[in-house]
Design a protein around this motif. Structure first.
Motif, PDB file in Angstrom:
ATOM      1  N   MET A   1       0.906  -1.166   0.110  1.00 48.23           N
ATOM      2  CA  MET A   1       0.053   0.060  -0.004  1.00 48.23           C
ATOM      3  C   MET A   1       0.799   1.272  -0.197  1.00 48.23           C
ATOM      4  O   MET A   1       0.537   2.098  -0.595  1.00 48.23           O
ATOM      5  CB  MET A   1      -0.852  -0.094   1.108  1.00 48.23           C
ATOM      6  N   LEU A   2       2.015   1.401   0.746  1.00 52.70           N
ATOM      7  CA  LEU A   2       2.747   2.413   0.939  1.00 52.70           C
ATOM      8  C   LEU A   2       3.634   2.889  -0.367  1.00 52.70           C
ATOM      9  O   LEU A   2       3.826   3.718  -0.763  1.00 52.70           O
ATOM     10  CB  LEU A   2       3.630   2.096   2.006  1.00 52.70           C
ATOM     11  N   ARG A   3       3.590   1.624  -1.299  1.00 62.96           N
ATOM     12  CA  ARG A   3       4.318   1.999  -2.582  1.00 62.96           C
ATOM     13  C   ARG A   3       3.391   2.357  -3.823  1.00 62.96           C
ATOM     14  O   ARG A   3       3.750   2.443  -4.798  1.00 62.96           O
ATOM     15  CB  ARG A   3       5.065   0.759  -2.945  1.00 62.96           C
ATOM     16  N   SER A   4       1.897   2.477  -3.299  1.00 64.04           N
ATOM     17  CA  SER A   4       1.207   2.737  -4.437  1.00 64.04           C
ATOM     18  C   SER A   4       1.194   4.188  -4.757  1.00 64.04           C
ATOM     19  O   SER A   4       1.357   5.203  -3.999  1.00 64.04           O
ATOM     20  CB  SER A   4      -0.265   2.589  -3.794  1.00 64.04           C
ATOM     21  N   TYR A   7      -1.159   6.285  -2.917  1.00 67.54           N
ATOM     22  CA  TYR A   7      -0.731   6.886  -1.474  1.00 67.54           C
ATOM     23  C   TYR A   7       0.377   8.134  -1.728  1.00 67.54           C
ATOM     24  O   TYR A   7       0.149   8.860  -0.853  1.00 67.54           O
ATOM     25  CB  TYR A   7       0.000   5.589  -0.860  1.00 67.54           C
ATOM     26  N   ALA A   8       1.269   8.017  -2.580  1.00 66.45           N
ATOM     27  CA  ALA A   8       2.044   9.078  -2.934  1.00 66.45           C
ATOM     28  C   ALA A   8       1.256  10.253  -3.146  1.00 66.45           C
ATOM     29  O   ALA A   8       1.632  11.471  -2.610  1.00 66.45           O
ATOM     30  CB  ALA A   8       2.950   8.842  -3.954  1.00 66.45           C
ATOM     31  N   GLU A   9       0.189  10.465  -3.919  1.00 66.25           N
ATOM     32  CA  GLU A   9      -0.684  11.426  -4.054  1.00 66.25           C
ATOM     33  C   GLU A   9      -1.099  11.818  -3.118  1.00 66.25           C
ATOM     34  O   GLU A   9      -1.520  12.981  -2.588  1.00 66.25           O
ATOM     35  CB  GLU A   9      -1.580  10.914  -5.293  1.00 66.25           C
ATOM     36  N   PHE A  10      -1.798  11.001  -2.162  1.00 63.78           N
ATOM     37  CA  PHE A  10      -2.368  11.276  -0.708  1.00 63.78           C
ATOM     38  C   PHE A  10      -1.555  12.125   0.139  1.00 63.78           C
ATOM     39  O   PHE A  10      -1.931  12.993   0.736  1.00 63.78           O
ATOM     40  CB  PHE A  10      -3.223   9.792  -0.292  1.00 63.78           C
ATOM     41  N   PHE A  23      -6.856   2.069  -8.444  1.00 58.77           N
ATOM     42  CA  PHE A  23      -7.566   1.523  -7.375  1.00 58.77           C
ATOM     43  C   PHE A  23      -7.771   0.078  -7.272  1.00 58.77           C
ATOM     44  O   PHE A  23      -7.460  -0.570  -6.050  1.00 58.77           O
ATOM     45  CB  PHE A  23      -8.878   2.094  -7.441  1.00 58.77           C
ATOM     46  N   THR A  24      -7.936  -0.568  -8.371  1.00 55.75           N
ATOM     47  CA  THR A  24      -8.149  -2.247  -8.293  1.00 55.75           C
ATOM     48  C   THR A  24      -6.773  -2.625  -8.297  1.00 55.75           C
ATOM     49  O   THR A  24      -6.496  -3.749  -7.705  1.00 55.75           O
ATOM     50  CB  THR A  24      -8.602  -2.412  -9.482  1.00 55.75           C
ATOM     51  N   ASP A  25      -5.532  -2.011  -8.628  1.00 54.63           N
ATOM     52  CA  ASP A  25      -4.169  -2.640  -8.350  1.00 54.63           C
ATOM     53  C   ASP A  25      -4.091  -2.559  -6.790  1.00 54.63           C
ATOM     54  O   ASP A  25      -3.455  -3.446  -6.198  1.00 54.63           O
ATOM     55  CB  ASP A  25      -3.124  -1.677  -9.163  1.00 54.63           C
ATOM     56  N   LEU A  26      -4.213  -1.471  -6.041  1.00 55.89           N
ATOM     57  CA  LEU A  26      -4.091  -1.564  -4.769  1.00 55.89           C
ATOM     58  C   LEU A  26      -4.938  -2.615  -4.111  1.00 55.89           C
ATOM     59  O   LEU A  26      -4.429  -3.051  -3.011  1.00 55.89           O
ATOM     60  CB  LEU A  26      -4.774  -0.083  -4.305  1.00 55.89           C
ATOM     61  N   GLU A  56      -3.870   6.800   9.624  1.00 51.30           N
ATOM     62  CA  GLU A  56      -3.506   7.494   8.322  1.00 51.30           C
ATOM     63  C   GLU A  56      -4.021   6.354   7.184  1.00 51.30           C
ATOM     64  O   GLU A  56      -4.590   7.030   6.065  1.00 51.30           O
ATOM     65  CB  GLU A  56      -2.018   7.870   8.367  1.00 51.30           C
ATOM     66  N   LEU A  57      -3.485   5.358   7.201  1.00 51.51           N
ATOM     67  CA  LEU A  57      -3.997   4.429   6.169  1.00 51.51           C
ATOM     68  C   LEU A  57      -5.375   4.123   6.061  1.00 51.51           C
ATOM     69  O   LEU A  57      -5.968   3.950   4.993  1.00 51.51           O
ATOM     70  CB  LEU A  57      -3.100   2.757   6.275  1.00 51.51           C
ATOM     71  N   LEU A  58      -6.121   4.074   7.087  1.00 52.01           N
ATOM     72  CA  LEU A  58      -7.553   4.152   7.089  1.00 52.01           C
ATOM     73  C   LEU A  58      -8.087   5.328   6.350  1.00 52.01           C
ATOM     74  O   LEU A  58      -9.029   5.221   5.549  1.00 52.01           O
ATOM     75  CB  LEU A  58      -8.158   4.035   8.466  1.00 52.01           C
TER      76      LEU A  58
END
Length: 75
Positions: A1-4, A7-10, A23-26, A56-58
């Motif tokens: 998840m952290l490499r998505s 997530y970088a955009e977020f 999204f589906t890749d995640l 944060e991940l939630l």
């Protein structure tokens, strides 16, 4: 998840773009998967994050869901 890329955009903007492929890749499912499959994968990931207690991940996952609501609704 952290490499998505999502997530970088977020992390950079506190927002997530609507990107069905990312999204589906995640969620580790196919972009053409049925909405029920996407919802199931989303719910499973959310449950795992709740067990970890990572707010944060939630928040990130919730933002992903909000940006891609059409993929989480029943057809």
């Amino acid at each position: 998840m952290l490499r998505s890329p999502l997530y970088a955009e977020f992390k950079a903007t506190s927002a997530v773009p609507a990107d069905p492929y990312a999204f589906t890749d995640l969620l580790e499912c196919s972009p053409d998967a049925a909405n029920s499959v996407v919802r199931q994968r989303f719910d499973e990931l959310e449950a795992q994050l709740r067990l970890l207690g990572d707010a944060e991940l939630l928040g990130f996952l919730a933002a992903c869901g909000d940006a891609n609501t059409d993929m989480l609704e029943p057809r």
